[in-house]
Design an enzyme around this catalytic site. Sequence first.
Site, PDB file in Angstrom:
ATOM      1  N   GLY A 167       0.829  -1.204   0.000  1.00  0.00           N
ATOM      2  CA  GLY A 167       0.000   0.000   0.000  1.00  0.00           C
ATOM      3  C   GLY A 167       0.858   1.246   0.000  1.00  0.00           C
ATOM      4  O   GLY A 167       1.202   1.770   1.058  1.00  0.00           O
TER       5      GLY A 167
ATOM      6  N   GLY B 159       0.488   4.455  -0.402  1.00  0.00           N
ATOM      7  CA  GLY B 159      -0.241   5.710  -0.348  1.00  0.00           C
ATOM      8  C   GLY B 159       0.543   6.704   0.492  1.00  0.00           C
ATOM      9  O   GLY B 159       1.779   6.736   0.458  1.00  0.00           O
ATOM     10  N   ALA B 160      -0.174   7.514   1.278  1.00  0.00           N
ATOM     11  CA  ALA B 160       0.499   8.530   2.078  1.00  0.00           C
ATOM     12  C   ALA B 160       1.418   7.908   3.127  1.00  0.00           C
ATOM     13  O   ALA B 160       2.594   8.279   3.249  1.00  0.00           O
ATOM     14  CB  ALA B 160      -0.536   9.434   2.736  1.00  0.00           C
TER      15      ALA B 160
ATOM     16  N   GLY C 241       2.425   4.514   3.587  1.00  0.00           N
ATOM     17  CA  GLY C 241       3.427   3.616   3.030  1.00  0.00           C
ATOM     18  C   GLY C 241       4.469   4.337   2.207  1.00  0.00           C
ATOM     19  O   GLY C 241       5.668   4.031   2.280  1.00  0.00           O
TER      20      GLY C 241
ATOM     21  N   ASN D 293      -4.833   2.739  11.502  1.00  0.00           N
ATOM     22  CA  ASN D 293      -5.601   3.272  12.626  1.00  0.00           C
ATOM     23  C   ASN D 293      -6.661   2.276  13.068  1.00  0.00           C
ATOM     24  O   ASN D 293      -6.982   1.317  12.366  1.00  0.00           O
ATOM     25  CB  ASN D 293      -6.284   4.588  12.221  1.00  0.00           C
ATOM     26  CG  ASN D 293      -5.311   5.749  12.156  1.00  0.00           C
ATOM     27  OD1 ASN D 293      -4.396   5.845  12.968  1.00  0.00           O
ATOM     28  ND2 ASN D 293      -5.493   6.617  11.181  1.00  0.00           N
TER      29      ASN D 293
ATOM     30  N   LYS E  65      -4.636   6.330  20.828  1.00  0.00           N
ATOM     31  CA  LYS E  65      -4.672   7.041  19.545  1.00  0.00           C
ATOM     32  C   LYS E  65      -6.113   7.341  19.125  1.00  0.00           C
ATOM     33  O   LYS E  65      -6.388   8.362  18.484  1.00  0.00           O
ATOM     34  CB  LYS E  65      -3.951   6.242  18.463  1.00  0.00           C
ATOM     35  CG  LYS E  65      -3.630   7.047  17.207  1.00  0.00           C
ATOM     36  CD  LYS E  65      -2.565   6.376  16.373  1.00  0.00           C
ATOM     37  CE  LYS E  65      -2.078   7.295  15.257  1.00  0.00           C
ATOM     38  NZ  LYS E  65      -2.997   7.442  14.161  1.00  0.00           N
TER      39      LYS E  65
ATOM     40  N   ASN F 188     -11.510  12.870  13.050  1.00  0.00           N
ATOM     41  CA  ASN F 188     -11.791  12.278  11.741  1.00  0.00           C
ATOM     42  C   ASN F 188     -13.258  12.437  11.376  1.00  0.00           C
ATOM     43  O   ASN F 188     -13.596  12.917  10.291  1.00  0.00           O
ATOM     44  CB  ASN F 188     -11.400  10.798  11.730  1.00  0.00           C
ATOM     45  CG  ASN F 188      -9.955  10.578  11.340  1.00  0.00           C
ATOM     46  OD1 ASN F 188      -9.584  10.671  10.182  1.00  0.00           O
ATOM     47  ND2 ASN F 188      -9.128  10.299  12.335  1.00  0.00           N
TER      48      ASN F 188
ATOM     49  N   SER G  40      -7.307  12.137   7.667  1.00  0.00           N
ATOM     50  CA  SER G  40      -7.364  11.232   6.512  1.00  0.00           C
ATOM     51  C   SER G  40      -8.787  10.891   6.104  1.00  0.00           C
ATOM     52  O   SER G  40      -9.070  10.724   4.905  1.00  0.00           O
ATOM     53  CB  SER G  40      -6.587   9.951   6.818  1.00  0.00           C
ATOM     54  OG  SER G  40      -7.144   9.274   7.939  1.00  0.00           O
TER      55      SER G  40
END
Length: 317
Positions: A13, A15-16, A18, A109, A197, A205, A267
């Site tokens: 993955g 994306g942002a 990875g 997450n 978290k 979110n 995100s």
Amino acid sequence: MTETQRPRIGIIGTGAIGGFYGLLLARAGFDVHFLLRSEYDAVAERGLLLNSAVHGALTLHPVQAYRSAADLPPCDWLLVGTKTTSNPELAPVIAAAAAEGAKVVLLQNGLGVEEELRPLLPEGLHLLGGLCYICVHRDGPGVIEHQALGAVTFGYHSGPASTSEQQAIVEAAVALFSAAGIDAKGMANLGQARWLKLVWNVPYNGLAVLLDGGTTKLMKQADSRVLIGAIMDEVVQGAQACGHAVPENYAAQLLAATDRMADYLPSMYHDYTQRRPLELHAIYAAPLAAAAAAGCAMPRVEMLYQALRFLDEGNLD
């Protein structure tokens, strides 16, 4: 860490998340291999670009990029940066790319992600959680915008390791990231780390999507600020009901830290605006179920979850 000790790392993955950590590890000299799908052609042609307020503008080119997990060489570490919405399809991808005894780190997450994936993985693989404290998003094919932070906390979840071996594996993960200039630490209680978290992730979110605003807007308006604090308190109560210690005044500390942040769109906001599925199960449904099983109701969190489900279903029609 010597050259002979440097392992082969696979990014599942790109994306942002990875892309960010994989790029820094590759630039630090590690043998990093990136699995991509829709962005393969762009990254193969132009590489990965990181625009970072912390590290500056960095490019990785060429990239060891692959369309299929079956094409990756066997990897000693697999860093999973995909959204939790794709987890049902993860196990065969991991199995195809993993070397014998590989360490699989879920940089995701939410709650319960390791518990759901573990039964689907080969018994010989080690499964860890990695909690990323970072403001980052993908701005286009192979383009990553990094606003702030970047620390990662690691915890061992399950696998064939003894207690002492588990600690050594966590320390190896910390050393790996530290060698790339990333702030990293281990944590003995992965469940506690995930709940802590969530205290931030649950309100910001969801409310960013519902109220169409970043952290500055949410914190500036009096009613939304009160609501954020109330939701945080519920998540803290849920964590405590599940047997996890929460530092004193933890919610207040997170509110103060968010006040100091530059405006940030979480995100889930980007997922919603780009019509991608929202990570509602891991961030909302799983904590709600765990808290309920422990006798703790989280009514504001449940209402937030219900509203997000309504928007998510309409967004994906």
